[in-house]
Design a protein around this motif. Structure first.
Motif, PDB file in Angstrom:
ATOM      1  N   ARG A  89      30.455  51.655  40.201  1.00  0.00           N
ATOM      2  CA  ARG A  89      29.334  51.793  39.268  1.00  0.00           C
ATOM      3  C   ARG A  89      29.761  51.487  37.831  1.00  0.00           C
ATOM      4  NH1 ARG A  89      25.123  56.710  39.295  1.00  0.00           N
ATOM      5  NH2 ARG A  89      24.552  55.527  41.146  1.00  0.00           N
ATOM      6  N   ILE A  90      28.896  50.772  37.124  1.00  0.00           N
ATOM      7  CA  ILE A  90      29.027  50.553  35.676  1.00  0.00           C
ATOM      8  C   ILE A  90      27.690  50.956  35.067  1.00  0.00           C
ATOM      9  CG2 ILE A  90      29.505  48.904  33.833  1.00  0.00           C
ATOM     10  CD1 ILE A  90      30.831  47.097  35.880  1.00  0.00           C
ATOM     11  N   ASN A  91      27.693  51.896  34.124  1.00  0.00           N
ATOM     12  CA  ASN A  91      26.420  52.316  33.533  1.00  0.00           C
ATOM     13  C   ASN A  91      26.063  51.437  32.338  1.00  0.00           C
ATOM     14  OD1 ASN A  91      27.777  53.259  31.269  1.00  0.00           O
ATOM     15  ND2 ASN A  91      27.127  55.364  31.489  1.00  0.00           N
ATOM     16  N   GLN A  92      24.936  51.737  31.690  1.00  0.00           N
ATOM     17  CA  GLN A  92      24.450  50.861  30.624  1.00  0.00           C
ATOM     18  C   GLN A  92      25.336  50.863  29.386  1.00  0.00           C
ATOM     19  OE1 GLN A  92      22.764  53.741  31.659  1.00  0.00           O
ATOM     20  NE2 GLN A  92      21.227  54.316  30.116  1.00  0.00           N
ATOM     21  N   GLN A 100      33.369  57.414  35.739  1.00  0.00           N
ATOM     22  CA  GLN A 100      32.767  56.857  34.533  1.00  0.00           C
ATOM     23  C   GLN A 100      33.719  56.891  33.339  1.00  0.00           C
ATOM     24  OE1 GLN A 100      28.988  55.545  34.395  1.00  0.00           O
ATOM     25  NE2 GLN A 100      30.372  54.998  36.073  1.00  0.00           N
ATOM     26  N   PHE A 101      34.822  56.200  33.472  1.00  0.00           N
ATOM     27  CA  PHE A 101      35.797  56.087  32.395  1.00  0.00           C
ATOM     28  C   PHE A 101      35.384  55.008  31.402  1.00  0.00           C
ATOM     29  CE2 PHE A 101      38.749  58.179  35.354  1.00  0.00           C
ATOM     30  CZ  PHE A 101      39.405  59.042  34.490  1.00  0.00           C
ATOM     31  N   ASP A 115      38.540  45.097  35.890  1.00  0.00           N
ATOM     32  CA  ASP A 115      38.044  44.529  37.148  1.00  0.00           C
ATOM     33  C   ASP A 115      38.844  45.065  38.326  1.00  0.00           C
ATOM     34  OD1 ASP A 115      36.087  43.005  35.891  1.00  0.00           O
ATOM     35  OD2 ASP A 115      37.410  41.284  35.629  1.00  0.00           O
ATOM     36  N   ALA A 116      40.154  45.068  38.170  1.00  0.00           N
ATOM     37  CA  ALA A 116      41.007  45.621  39.220  1.00  0.00           C
ATOM     38  C   ALA A 116      40.762  47.114  39.399  1.00  0.00           C
ATOM     39  CB  ALA A 116      42.473  45.358  38.895  1.00  0.00           C
ATOM     40  N   PHE A 117      40.509  47.814  38.306  1.00  0.00           N
ATOM     41  CA  PHE A 117      40.233  49.243  38.341  1.00  0.00           C
ATOM     42  C   PHE A 117      39.004  49.530  39.201  1.00  0.00           C
ATOM     43  CE2 PHE A 117      38.003  52.936  36.462  1.00  0.00           C
ATOM     44  CZ  PHE A 117      38.972  53.904  36.622  1.00  0.00           C
ATOM     45  N   LEU A 118      37.943  48.753  39.021  1.00  0.00           N
ATOM     46  CA  LEU A 118      36.708  48.968  39.779  1.00  0.00           C
ATOM     47  C   LEU A 118      36.899  48.714  41.268  1.00  0.00           C
ATOM     48  CD1 LEU A 118      33.977  47.418  37.455  1.00  0.00           C
ATOM     49  CD2 LEU A 118      34.169  49.816  38.133  1.00  0.00           C
ATOM     50  N   GLU A 119      37.830  47.866  41.613  1.00  0.00           N
ATOM     51  CA  GLU A 119      38.043  47.501  43.006  1.00  0.00           C
ATOM     52  C   GLU A 119      39.077  48.367  43.696  1.00  0.00           C
ATOM     53  OE1 GLU A 119      36.287  45.285  44.694  1.00  0.00           O
ATOM     54  OE2 GLU A 119      35.066  44.863  42.920  1.00  0.00           O
ATOM     55  N   ASN A 120      39.617  49.368  42.986  1.00  0.00           N
ATOM     56  CA  ASN A 120      40.738  50.133  43.525  1.00  0.00           C
ATOM     57  C   ASN A 120      40.472  51.641  43.448  1.00  0.00           C
ATOM     58  OD1 ASN A 120      43.235  51.301  44.122  1.00  0.00           O
ATOM     59  ND2 ASN A 120      44.386  49.655  43.116  1.00  0.00           N
TER      60      ASN A 120
END
Length: 220
Positions: A89-92, A100-101, A115-120
């Motif tokens: 998830r990425i918020n507005q 939600q870092f 990008d790697a963070f979101l996939e891991n």
């Protein structure tokens, strides 16, 4: 997780400072928290006020087995509150992942590739532990001083303090506690330090060790 609008909101008001001077004796204040140079007002905005008492597993379309008041229960409840446990998830506002870092906080923890963070998912869990360790070090004296005390109708606990620090940054939690609850930070969605102190109180988070310079080990 720094945002200019939240930094302004996190600054103590005149009334908060007055309440602080009236409610807490100077001799009782810690003399040295050794937080020079640390960023204390990074925050995580909340999308809503979801009930974290039920943790939902979208892949099975059923509620997860209860994890009680364990550390796992703590992080899963907080992750559900932040994103419904959605690692992608990425918020507005651009805040990322299950917890939600913000990008600035990830950099503090040694993570630059979002990008790697979101996939891991494993990396995100490591980031959560490292951030909690950093916050626990900053707030170690406040945890010792205020845990078990009543403030604005709730009992202050270590897990509530660290959850509130995840929301608002440890600096905002310091302000709230040391003003006797008069300095009431709220994020851009109206979520307050008080609400996190209440919602996430009473978990066993002794697993978290205080560490001033906690970072994520990207090699393991």
């Amino acid at each position: 997780m720094t945002r200019n609008i939240v930094k302004l909101a996190a600054l103590p008001s005149v009334f908060g400072l007055v309440a602080l001077s009236m409610s807490i004796k100077d001799t009782e204040m810690p003399l040295d928290n050794s937080t020079d140079g640390l960023e204390l007002f990074y925050t995580v905005p909340q999308a809503d006020e979801l009930d974290s008492s039920t943790i939902f597993d979208e892949t099975k379309n059923s509620s997860l087995a209860t994890t009680g008041k364990s550390f796992t229960g703590f992080k899963e409840a907080l992750g559900f509150k932040e994103s419904q446990n959605d690692y992608k998830r990425i918020n507005q506002f651009g805040y990322l992942g299950k917890y939600q870092f913000g990008r600035s906080t990830l950099l503090l923890l040694g993570i630059s590739d979002t990008d790697a963070f979101l996939e891991n998912p494993v990396l995100q869990e490591k980031a959560f532990v490292a951030n909690a360790s950093r916050n626990k070090w900053v707030l170690r004296k406040d945890i010792k001083r205020f845990s078990g005390k009543k403030m604005n109708g709730i009992t202050i606990t270590e897990s509530g303090i660290l959850a509130a620090a995840h929301l608002a940054g440890p600096g905002s939690v310091k302000n709230y506690l040391r003003s006797g609850g008069a300095d009431g930070f709220k994020d851009a969605f109206g979520t307050s330090v008080h609400s996190y102190l209440k919602k996430f109180g009473g978990y066993d988070i002794s697993f978290i060790e205080a560490n001033k310079n906690a970072k994520v080990d990207l090699e393991s």
